[in-house]
Structure formats: C-alpha cells, structure tokens
Design a protein around this motif. Structure first.
Motif, PDB file in Angstrom:
ATOM      1  N   LEU A  79       0.820  -1.260   0.046  1.00 56.11           N
ATOM      2  CA  LEU A  79      -0.091  -0.041  -0.269  1.00 56.11           C
ATOM      3  C   LEU A  79       0.747   1.379  -0.102  1.00 56.11           C
ATOM      4  O   LEU A  79       0.470   2.277  -0.542  1.00 56.11           O
ATOM      5  N   LEU A  80       1.839   0.988   0.814  1.00 60.32           N
ATOM      6  CA  LEU A  80       2.748   2.496   0.533  1.00 60.32           C
ATOM      7  C   LEU A  80       3.315   2.890  -0.249  1.00 60.32           C
ATOM      8  O   LEU A  80       3.990   4.206  -1.110  1.00 60.32           O
ATOM      9  N   MET A  81       3.547   1.670  -1.347  1.00 59.63           N
ATOM     10  CA  MET A  81       4.152   1.152  -2.461  1.00 59.63           C
ATOM     11  C   MET A  81       3.581   2.131  -3.286  1.00 59.63           C
ATOM     12  O   MET A  81       4.274   3.263  -4.302  1.00 59.63           O
ATOM     13  N   VAL A  82       2.424   1.693  -3.885  1.00 54.59           N
ATOM     14  CA  VAL A  82       1.017   2.237  -4.541  1.00 54.59           C
ATOM     15  C   VAL A  82       1.258   3.884  -3.429  1.00 54.59           C
ATOM     16  O   VAL A  82       0.752   4.692  -4.947  1.00 54.59           O
ATOM     17  N   TRP A  83       1.188   4.234  -2.776  1.00 53.37           N
ATOM     18  CA  TRP A  83       0.852   6.073  -2.308  1.00 53.37           C
ATOM     19  C   TRP A  83       1.800   6.157  -3.500  1.00 53.37           C
ATOM     20  O   TRP A  83       1.504   7.243  -3.581  1.00 53.37           O
TER      21      TRP A  83
END
Length: 345
Positions: free
Chosen positions: A261-265
């Motif tokens: 999720l943090l990478m996509v964010w």
C-alpha cells in the motif's frame, strides 16, 4: 519517528488528511475509531494528471480492475458479521484476564484492502510484560467446537494464529447477531441476510503490546485511501499478484500488505492518474518498480521517493513507515525476484 498526537498543518485549501478515517463501503469493526488523532504526513497535491484518453486495451484493464475491487468489497461485506462475532467472542474471553480491554483490528481487513484469503489481524493493547501471559492464556484454551486450531507462530513477539469456525461459534455463544449487525450498519439485518453471510473459517493473527503500531498504521492507511481513489484497487491487484507468486509472506522474503500500500501511495503521489486511468496506472506502476526504481539508492515514503539514508545501507528495500519511522520492508530479501515478475507482468 512521528508523534502519535497533535495537529497537522497543511497549506491553505489542502485536503484534510484526517477527515476520511472510516472509508465509505468498508466494513466497520470495533476499535477502528478508538485511537487518538494521528499526525499524518502531509502529501503534497500532485501535478495534474494526463488528460489523454485511455486506449481500448487500457479501458478494458481498468474495467477488470474495478470489477476485481468490487468483488473484494462484496466478499468483505459477506464476511463482516462473522468477523465481528469472532472479535466479540475473543474479546469477551480475554476480558476475564484483562477486564475492560478492547481488541483493536488492524491490517488489510481494517483498511478495506483485504483479499478473500486475508487474515484478520487483532491487537490486544496490554503492556509488553504481558506478552508471555497472552500466549499462555490463549494456548491454554481447551479446544471448544468453534476453535479449529491455535498456534504460536512468532518467537520475537506473541503472534498467535487462531483458526475459528464462526458457524459453530454462532451456535455456541450468547452474542446476538442482530445487535452486532446494528452496531455496524445502524440497521436491522434480517435472518435471511444473516444466513447469506460467508460463515467459512476465519484465520485470526492475535498480537499484543502498547507500542504496537498496527492500529495507528491502519488509521494512516485509511487517510491515504481517502485521498487517492486508485490506491485501493491497485493495492488489491498487486497483493493478488504477490500471492500468486507466493511472495506475500514478509518473513519469507516477500512484501507485507502495508508495504505494498505504501509503495502504491508513493507512486500515485509522484505520478498522478485519474480514477478512470486504472489500467494505465497499473501498467505504469509495474513498469516503474520493475525497471526504473533502484532499491539500492531510493527509499519509498508517502511524500515521494527519497534518497536512502546511511542507516539503511544493508537493507534490500526501504519502505518508510509514516507512523513509527522504521522500514516496513526490512525482510523483503526476495524483492529482486518480485521486480522480475512485475517486469514480465
């Protein structure tokens, strides 16, 4: 390390990152709004996305992504009441040892980014000195009809995996399902709707600790999901891809759901796309992390890509946690293989 209390100062006119703490359409679970206000890193508003019309292929992929995300939501809704029953029963049992304690959900179920195969992560907010007591207490439970299995799966800190049959639990407990349903939706759920729920086995990962960052991370994740419409569907697709690669288990070299999720964010903050460009965004995020992103020199943060720090020189991948400041991908020693697989995808 970010503090867990205090206001957020953002430029005038910026979207309040603390507003969407509970996502519309995400099943509610007890404890999701019980935390104090968090300091959430302000994500600058990205540049205007491309206005190019999507190609036929991109439009078809966008439709497939939307359908997959909708299917995940439907499954989560069918499992919400059984999961709430599991939480209520476990909480009732643990209150015999810790009176008044509330189990706090975190992880993908609490943020609405859960796949049909996702576990239910729960945290018991007790002092670290009680960790061994939690393990002893849960593992001492005599196997009731609803408890399929129980196992201590971590030696560093207590993570107890419980496999629970909510159908048997429903018959063996005094909890009124109608009351649990009304708490979640503020409406009366008829017996027919209760019967239609998914009463399959629920896998619970139960942990403990007052410094446990899980619930706070879930709050931050919901903030990002409220600001970036494509964050949830792209995260779901990448998580499913990692599961098919068998690269979704962090202690086996894979990426955790929170890291994905943090990478996509970070990607969507740096490279903006509109909501109808899901297909184009998916192709771009796969290509970027497979071919352009250098994990040896670059760290992933919610405010963008930053140079890695000296303290991270031995890490395979750095995905900075906006809550605790650590590296959520510390054990992702298989990231090079993930990059190769994403390049092929």
């Amino acid at each position: 390390r970010m503090p867990l209390a205090g206001p957020v100062l953002a430029p005038p006119g910026a979207v309040d990152p603390l507003a969407p703490l509970v996502m519309p359409g995400v099943p509610y679970y007890p404890g999701m709004t019980m935390l104090p206000m968090l300091v959430v890193p302000y994500t600058p508003e990205p540049a205007a996305p491309s206005t190019r019309a999507p190609t036929t292929e991109e439009a078809a992929v966008s439709e497939s992504i939307t359908s997959f995300a909708t299917s995940c939501s439907d499954t989560a809704n069918l499992r919400s009441l059984p999961r709430r029953l599991v939480i209520a029963v476990l909480q009732d049992r643990l209150r015999w040892v810790w009176p008044g304690v509330n189990l706090l959900p975190f992880g993908s179920v609490a943020t609405g980014t859960d796949l049909p195969s996702s576990d239910l992560d729960l945290m018991l907010p007790v002092e670290d000195s009680n960790w061994s007591r939690l393990v002893e207490e849960v593992l001492s439970w005599r196997q009731p009809t609803w408890l399929v299995s129980q196992e201590h799966i971590s030696s560093e800190f207590p993570v107890i995996r419980l496999v629970i049959d909510p159908g048997a639990l429903r018959l063996a407990t005094h909890f009124a399902l109608e009351s649990l349903a009304e708490e979640a939706a503020d409406t009366t759920v008829e017996e027919g709707a209760i019967q239609a729920m998914d009463w399959g086995e629920v896998v619970v990962d139960l942990s403990a600790g007052v410094d446990h960052g899980g619930p706070a991370m879930a709050e931050v994740a919901r903030c990002g999901l409220g600001m970036l419409p494509l964050l949830r569907p792209l995260t779901l697709v990448l998580k499913q891809n990692l599961r098919e690669q068998e690269r979704h288990v962090p202690y086996e070299g894979g990426l955790s759901s929170y890291s994905v999720l943090l990478m996509v964010w970070c990607f969507l903050t740096t490279f903006p796309f509109t909501e109808d460009q899901a297909g184009e965004a998916l192709a771009a995020v796969l290509q970027f992390y497979a071919e352009e992103f250098d994990p040896k020199t670059t760290a992933v943060t919610t405010t963008g890509f930053l140079p890695r720090e000296e303290q991270d020189r031995h890490e395979h991948l750095v995905v900075r946690d906006p809550v605790l400041g650590g590296n959520t991908a510390r054990s992702a020693f298989g990231f090079r293989q993930i990059q190769r697989n994403w390049g092929e995808a």
